[in-house]
Design a protein around this motif. Structure first.
Motif, PDB file in Angstrom:
ATOM      1  N   THR A  65     -14.550  13.699  15.480  1.00  0.00           N
ATOM      2  CA  THR A  65     -13.714  12.860  16.281  1.00  0.00           C
ATOM      3  C   THR A  65     -12.393  12.281  15.202  1.00  0.00           C
ATOM      4  O   THR A  65     -12.889  11.708  14.117  1.00  0.00           O
ATOM      5  CB  THR A  65     -14.448  12.160  16.759  1.00  0.00           C
ATOM      6  N   VAL A  66     -11.620  11.669  15.548  1.00  0.00           N
ATOM      7  CA  VAL A  66     -11.451  10.065  15.314  1.00  0.00           C
ATOM      8  C   VAL A  66     -11.879   9.564  14.232  1.00  0.00           C
ATOM      9  O   VAL A  66     -11.589   9.330  13.284  1.00  0.00           O
ATOM     10  CB  VAL A  66     -10.427   9.888  16.091  1.00  0.00           C
ATOM     11  N   ASP A  67     -13.028   9.444  15.481  1.00  0.00           N
ATOM     12  CA  ASP A  67     -14.583   7.980  14.763  1.00  0.00           C
ATOM     13  C   ASP A  67     -15.093   8.648  14.199  1.00  0.00           C
ATOM     14  O   ASP A  67     -15.122   7.832  12.844  1.00  0.00           O
ATOM     15  CB  ASP A  67     -15.478   7.247  15.975  1.00  0.00           C
ATOM     16  N   GLU A  68     -15.378   9.715  13.600  1.00  0.00           N
ATOM     17  CA  GLU A  68     -16.010  10.441  12.830  1.00  0.00           C
ATOM     18  C   GLU A  68     -14.714  10.469  10.775  1.00  0.00           C
ATOM     19  O   GLU A  68     -15.802  10.223  10.332  1.00  0.00           O
ATOM     20  CB  GLU A  68     -16.627  11.421  12.574  1.00  0.00           C
ATOM     21  N   LEU A  69     -13.814  10.816  11.313  1.00  0.00           N
ATOM     22  CA  LEU A  69     -13.131  10.510  10.657  1.00  0.00           C
ATOM     23  C   LEU A  69     -12.968   9.534   9.970  1.00  0.00           C
ATOM     24  O   LEU A  69     -12.698   8.989   8.600  1.00  0.00           O
ATOM     25  CB  LEU A  69     -11.834  11.053  10.831  1.00  0.00           C
ATOM     26  N   VAL A  70     -12.764   8.212  10.075  1.00  0.00           N
ATOM     27  CA  VAL A  70     -12.335   6.431  10.056  1.00  0.00           C
ATOM     28  C   VAL A  70     -13.743   6.739   9.521  1.00  0.00           C
ATOM     29  O   VAL A  70     -13.548   6.011   8.679  1.00  0.00           O
ATOM     30  CB  VAL A  70     -11.735   6.234  11.544  1.00  0.00           C
ATOM     31  N   ALA A  71     -14.843   6.864   9.777  1.00  0.00           N
ATOM     32  CA  ALA A  71     -16.057   6.581   8.667  1.00  0.00           C
ATOM     33  C   ALA A  71     -15.991   7.025   7.636  1.00  0.00           C
ATOM     34  O   ALA A  71     -16.664   7.096   7.087  1.00  0.00           O
ATOM     35  CB  ALA A  71     -17.375   6.540  10.141  1.00  0.00           C
ATOM     36  N   GLU A  72     -15.822   8.170   7.880  1.00  0.00           N
ATOM     37  CA  GLU A  72     -15.708   8.972   6.501  1.00  0.00           C
ATOM     38  C   GLU A  72     -14.614   8.274   5.472  1.00  0.00           C
ATOM     39  O   GLU A  72     -15.281   8.781   4.179  1.00  0.00           O
ATOM     40  CB  GLU A  72     -15.528  10.181   7.181  1.00  0.00           C
ATOM     41  N   ILE A  73     -13.487   8.205   5.857  1.00  0.00           N
ATOM     42  CA  ILE A  73     -12.535   7.262   4.924  1.00  0.00           C
ATOM     43  C   ILE A  73     -12.635   6.072   4.467  1.00  0.00           C
ATOM     44  O   ILE A  73     -11.822   6.245   3.279  1.00  0.00           O
ATOM     45  CB  ILE A  73     -10.692   7.834   5.607  1.00  0.00           C
ATOM     46  N   PRO A  96     -15.022   3.526   3.254  1.00  0.00           N
ATOM     47  CA  PRO A  96     -15.385   3.218   2.324  1.00  0.00           C
ATOM     48  C   PRO A  96     -13.909   4.135   0.385  1.00  0.00           C
ATOM     49  O   PRO A  96     -13.684   3.524   0.103  1.00  0.00           O
ATOM     50  CB  PRO A  96     -16.440   4.086   1.819  1.00  0.00           C
ATOM     51  N   LYS A  97     -13.530   5.590   0.957  1.00  0.00           N
ATOM     52  CA  LYS A  97     -12.212   5.912  -0.017  1.00  0.00           C
ATOM     53  C   LYS A  97     -11.540   4.601   0.053  1.00  0.00           C
ATOM     54  O   LYS A  97     -10.890   4.412  -1.066  1.00  0.00           O
ATOM     55  CB  LYS A  97     -12.714   7.274   0.199  1.00  0.00           C
ATOM     56  N   GLY A  98     -11.157   5.320   0.986  1.00  0.00           N
ATOM     57  CA  GLY A  98      -9.555   4.191   1.384  1.00  0.00           C
ATOM     58  C   GLY A  98      -9.789   2.819   0.763  1.00  0.00           C
ATOM     59  O   GLY A  98      -8.947   1.688   0.218  1.00  0.00           O
ATOM     60  N   ARG A  99     -11.031   2.263   0.515  1.00  0.00           N
ATOM     61  CA  ARG A  99     -11.305   0.583   0.614  1.00  0.00           C
ATOM     62  C   ARG A  99     -11.396   0.200  -0.717  1.00  0.00           C
ATOM     63  O   ARG A  99     -11.233  -0.262  -1.764  1.00  0.00           O
ATOM     64  CB  ARG A  99     -12.337  -0.410   1.122  1.00  0.00           C
ATOM     65  N   LEU A 121       1.131  -1.069   0.139  1.00  0.00           N
ATOM     66  CA  LEU A 121      -0.314  -0.179  -0.017  1.00  0.00           C
ATOM     67  C   LEU A 121       0.815   1.453  -0.224  1.00  0.00           C
ATOM     68  O   LEU A 121       0.362   1.848  -0.335  1.00  0.00           O
ATOM     69  CB  LEU A 121      -0.616   0.117   1.027  1.00  0.00           C
ATOM     70  N   ILE A 122       1.660   1.080   0.411  1.00  0.00           N
ATOM     71  CA  ILE A 122       2.585   2.438   0.130  1.00  0.00           C
ATOM     72  C   ILE A 122       3.373   2.457  -0.665  1.00  0.00           C
ATOM     73  O   ILE A 122       3.830   3.727  -1.231  1.00  0.00           O
ATOM     74  CB  ILE A 122       4.423   2.501   1.626  1.00  0.00           C
ATOM     75  N   GLU A 123       4.110   1.376  -1.617  1.00  0.00           N
ATOM     76  CA  GLU A 123       4.317   1.404  -2.510  1.00  0.00           C
ATOM     77  C   GLU A 123       3.272   1.841  -3.587  1.00  0.00           C
ATOM     78  O   GLU A 123       4.176   3.019  -4.575  1.00  0.00           O
ATOM     79  CB  GLU A 123       4.689   0.008  -2.759  1.00  0.00           C
ATOM     80  N   CYS A 124       2.427   1.571  -3.645  1.00  0.00           N
ATOM     81  CA  CYS A 124       1.304   1.829  -4.476  1.00  0.00           C
ATOM     82  C   CYS A 124       1.328   3.175  -4.536  1.00  0.00           C
ATOM     83  O   CYS A 124       0.529   3.917  -5.227  1.00  0.00           O
ATOM     84  CB  CYS A 124       0.710   1.087  -5.069  1.00  0.00           C
ATOM     85  N   GLY A 125       1.488   4.247  -3.497  1.00  0.00           N
ATOM     86  CA  GLY A 125       0.870   5.743  -2.845  1.00  0.00           C
ATOM     87  C   GLY A 125      -0.725   6.061  -2.474  1.00  0.00           C
ATOM     88  O   GLY A 125      -1.154   6.769  -1.669  1.00  0.00           O
ATOM     89  N   TRP A 126      -0.712   4.214  -3.024  1.00  0.00           N
ATOM     90  CA  TRP A 126      -2.770   3.757  -0.371  1.00  0.00           C
ATOM     91  C   TRP A 126      -1.915   5.006  -0.155  1.00  0.00           C
ATOM     92  O   TRP A 126      -3.421   6.115   0.001  1.00  0.00           O
ATOM     93  CB  TRP A 126      -2.648   2.705  -1.009  1.00  0.00           C
ATOM     94  N   ARG A 127      -1.216   5.308   0.773  1.00  0.00           N
ATOM     95  CA  ARG A 127      -1.252   5.436   1.345  1.00  0.00           C
ATOM     96  C   ARG A 127      -1.412   7.155   1.801  1.00  0.00           C
ATOM     97  O   ARG A 127      -1.727   7.481   2.891  1.00  0.00           O
ATOM     98  CB  ARG A 127       0.117   5.199   2.848  1.00  0.00           C
ATOM     99  N   ASP A 128      -0.021   7.410   0.918  1.00  0.00           N
ATOM    100  CA  ASP A 128      -0.026   8.771   0.300  1.00  0.00           C
ATOM    101  C   ASP A 128      -1.928   9.325   0.547  1.00  0.00           C
ATOM    102  O   ASP A 128      -2.320  10.914   0.893  1.00  0.00           O
ATOM    103  CB  ASP A 128       0.928   9.496  -0.924  1.00  0.00           C
ATOM    104  N   GLN A 129      -2.256   8.660  -0.653  1.00  0.00           N
ATOM    105  CA  GLN A 129      -4.032   9.422  -1.166  1.00  0.00           C
ATOM    106  C   GLN A 129      -4.944   9.701  -0.245  1.00  0.00           C
ATOM    107  O   GLN A 129      -5.513  10.164   0.171  1.00  0.00           O
ATOM    108  CB  GLN A 129      -4.593   8.553  -2.484  1.00  0.00           C
ATOM    109  N   LEU A 130      -4.249   8.095   0.399  1.00  0.00           N
ATOM    110  CA  LEU A 130      -5.847   8.221   1.714  1.00  0.00           C
ATOM    111  C   LEU A 130      -5.204   8.960   3.010  1.00  0.00           C
ATOM    112  O   LEU A 130      -5.678  10.406   3.563  1.00  0.00           O
ATOM    113  CB  LEU A 130      -5.441   7.356   2.751  1.00  0.00           C
ATOM    114  N   LYS A 131      -3.554   9.978   2.743  1.00  0.00           N
ATOM    115  CA  LYS A 131      -3.717  11.686   4.274  1.00  0.00           C
ATOM    116  C   LYS A 131      -4.408  12.585   2.954  1.00  0.00           C
ATOM    117  O   LYS A 131      -4.412  12.587   4.148  1.00  0.00           O
ATOM    118  CB  LYS A 131      -2.045  10.910   3.654  1.00  0.00           C
ATOM    119  N   SER A 183      -4.132  -5.372  -7.841  1.00  0.00           N
ATOM    120  CA  SER A 183      -3.620  -5.844  -8.442  1.00  0.00           C
ATOM    121  C   SER A 183      -3.069  -6.178  -6.634  1.00  0.00           C
ATOM    122  O   SER A 183      -2.717  -7.883  -6.483  1.00  0.00           O
ATOM    123  CB  SER A 183      -2.145  -5.468  -8.915  1.00  0.00           C
ATOM    124  N   VAL A 184      -3.146  -5.275  -5.479  1.00  0.00           N
ATOM    125  CA  VAL A 184      -2.710  -5.990  -4.333  1.00  0.00           C
ATOM    126  C   VAL A 184      -3.899  -6.468  -3.529  1.00  0.00           C
ATOM    127  O   VAL A 184      -3.147  -7.453  -3.100  1.00  0.00           O
ATOM    128  CB  VAL A 184      -2.546  -4.636  -3.965  1.00  0.00           C
TER     129      VAL A 184
END
Length: 102
Positions: free
Chosen positions: A64-72, A74-77, A38-48, A83-84
């Motif tokens: 809140t952190v919980d709200e942020l996690v709930a928000e991001i 779906p996009k993270g998945r 995920l780091i190699e493909c840029g996923w981490r940077d995109q999610l950040k 390929s990963v």
């Protein structure tokens, strides 16, 4: 076999597989492979970047952190490259093929 029986059997099988993955240390190895890919493909940077956008939009004081996690989540998945996913699935299948008692 009834649908509810099949769901119970599937849940039991998933629990057994997860237990084997944990017991053998394979789960941690798979997590590390996933993290690296995920780091190699840029996923981490995109999610950040997405996190920063959400916080900027909502305001740091209003989320809140919980709200942020709930928000991001779906996009993270959705951003995980196929390929990963395929490589991880292949590694799990290989592990299961080596296990004779599952």
């Amino acid at each position: 076999m009834a649908d509810s029986e099949r769901r119970i059997k599937d849940a039991q099988m998933r629990a057994t597989i997860n237990q084997k993955l944990v017991e053998t240390g394979e789960r941690e190895r798979l997590k590390e492979v996933l993290r690296t890919k995920l780091i190699e493909c840029g996923w981490r940077d995109q999610l950040k970047a997405h996190c920063k956008d959400v916080v900027k939009q909502k305001g740091l004081e209003h989320i809140t952190v919980d709200e942020l996690v709930a928000e991001i989540t779906p996009k993270g998945r959705a951003l995980v490259p196929d390929s990963v996913k395929k490589e991880l699935l292949q590694r799990i299948r290989h592990f299961l093929a080596q296990q004779s008692n599952i």
